[in-house]
Scaffold this active site. Structure first.
Site, PDB file in Angstrom:
ATOM      1  N   SER A 228       0.850  -1.191   0.000  1.00  0.00           N
ATOM      2  CA  SER A 228       0.000   0.000   0.000  1.00  0.00           C
ATOM      3  C   SER A 228       0.883   1.237   0.000  1.00  0.00           C
ATOM      4  O   SER A 228       2.045   1.187   0.433  1.00  0.00           O
ATOM      5  CB  SER A 228      -0.887   0.011   1.250  1.00  0.00           C
ATOM      6  OG  SER A 228      -1.545   1.249   1.403  1.00  0.00           O
TER       7      SER A 228
ATOM      8  N   TYR B 150      -1.433  -0.904  10.535  1.00  0.00           N
ATOM      9  CA  TYR B 150      -1.616  -1.237   9.119  1.00  0.00           C
ATOM     10  C   TYR B 150      -0.417  -0.748   8.299  1.00  0.00           C
ATOM     11  O   TYR B 150       0.149  -1.496   7.492  1.00  0.00           O
ATOM     12  CB  TYR B 150      -2.904  -0.595   8.615  1.00  0.00           C
ATOM     13  CG  TYR B 150      -3.179  -0.789   7.140  1.00  0.00           C
ATOM     14  CD1 TYR B 150      -3.747  -1.963   6.653  1.00  0.00           C
ATOM     15  CD2 TYR B 150      -2.888   0.224   6.218  1.00  0.00           C
ATOM     16  CE1 TYR B 150      -4.008  -2.133   5.304  1.00  0.00           C
ATOM     17  CE2 TYR B 150      -3.147   0.067   4.873  1.00  0.00           C
ATOM     18  CZ  TYR B 150      -3.707  -1.115   4.424  1.00  0.00           C
ATOM     19  OH  TYR B 150      -3.961  -1.276   3.081  1.00  0.00           O
TER      20      TYR B 150
END
Length: 255
Positions: free
Chosen positions: A145, A158
């Protein structure tokens, strides 16, 4: 001829989290490119739905129902129900995000995110890599990401796991390059998925995202397909250890 083959005919690909969002887009794109699929996800109904779609495209589909947190069970099912020794492509896509500020992160949130996004990705890559080593070739694609590259406002755990996937991609490529195993990653920005659904309902937040993204828009899932197929195909045969950001230019800034 200089144009490489981007088709995946005769290949067997496995995709975790393959029934929704990014994983679904990658699985269908691979089937459209000619690959057979091992479809891995938690919900039986969704897994069989995606398998039917793949079969309608003329490809074989193998359903695997389970949570990647229990990666040992996933491996067991893959060994029992698929021609796993023929896996050419493995995509670590399954992921979870709990958008807590750092002071609010709990141990249970930590464990869930770490186990889903990082621990399972490593051990499933290890399993796939063992098969690829025996055959002398393979492609592993990790879905990281932009959050693994730049700091975002919340979701510290995350972001840590996605940064870890980028580093894991580099290290595995270094170790496994001699076995002709290519390990690369994709780094998406905002796409419409289950993880972003609530955020994308916030018009002010979306406005801010667009203002900070050079292309001034949210991505469409089909726009990930080219990168995913490229990294699984012969077109990326001299590429390993890289993270390909599909982000509208976001990663040149920060947020």
């Amino acid at each position: 001829m200089f144009l490489p083959n981007f088709h995946l005919e005769g290949k067997l690909a496995a995709v975790t989290g393959a029934t929704k969002g990014i994983g679904y887009a990658i699985a269908i794109a691979y089937a459209e490119a000619g690959a057979d699929l091992i479809v891995i996800s938690r919900t039986e109904e969704d897994v069989h739905r995606v398998c039917r779609e793949i079969e309608q495209l003329g490809r074989k589909a193998y359903p695997i129902i389970g949570n990647v947190q229990d990666y040992k069970d996933i491996i067991k099912q893959v060994k029992e129900t698929t021609p796993y020794q023929d896996i050419h492509i493995w995509v670590n896509n399954a992921g979870v995000n709990i958008r807590s500020e750092a002071f609010a992160v709990t141990e249970s949130e930590w464990d869930q995110i770490i186990q889903t996004n990082m621990k399972s990705a490593f051990f499933l890559a290890q399993f796939a890599g063992e098969q690829m080593k025996e055959r002398g070739e393979g492609k592993i694609v990790n879905v990281s990401s932009v959050a693994g590259h730049v700091a975002l406002r919340t979701g510290v755990v995350y972001g840590m796991t996605k940064a870890a996937l980028i580093q894991m991609t580099k290290t595995l490529s270094l170790e496994w390059g001699k076995h002709n195993i290519h390990v690369n990653a994709i780094g998406p920005w905002y796409f419409p998925t289950a993880l972003t659904e609530k955020l994308l309902e916030d018009e002010q937040y979306v406005k801010e995202i667009k203002e900070r993204t050079p292309m001034r828009r949210i991505g469409e899932l089909k726009e990930l397909a080219g990168a995913a197929v490229f990294l699984a195909s012969e077109g990326s045969n001299y590429m390993t250890g890289q993270t390909l950001f599909v982000d509208g230019g976001m990663s040149i800034y920060g947020f």
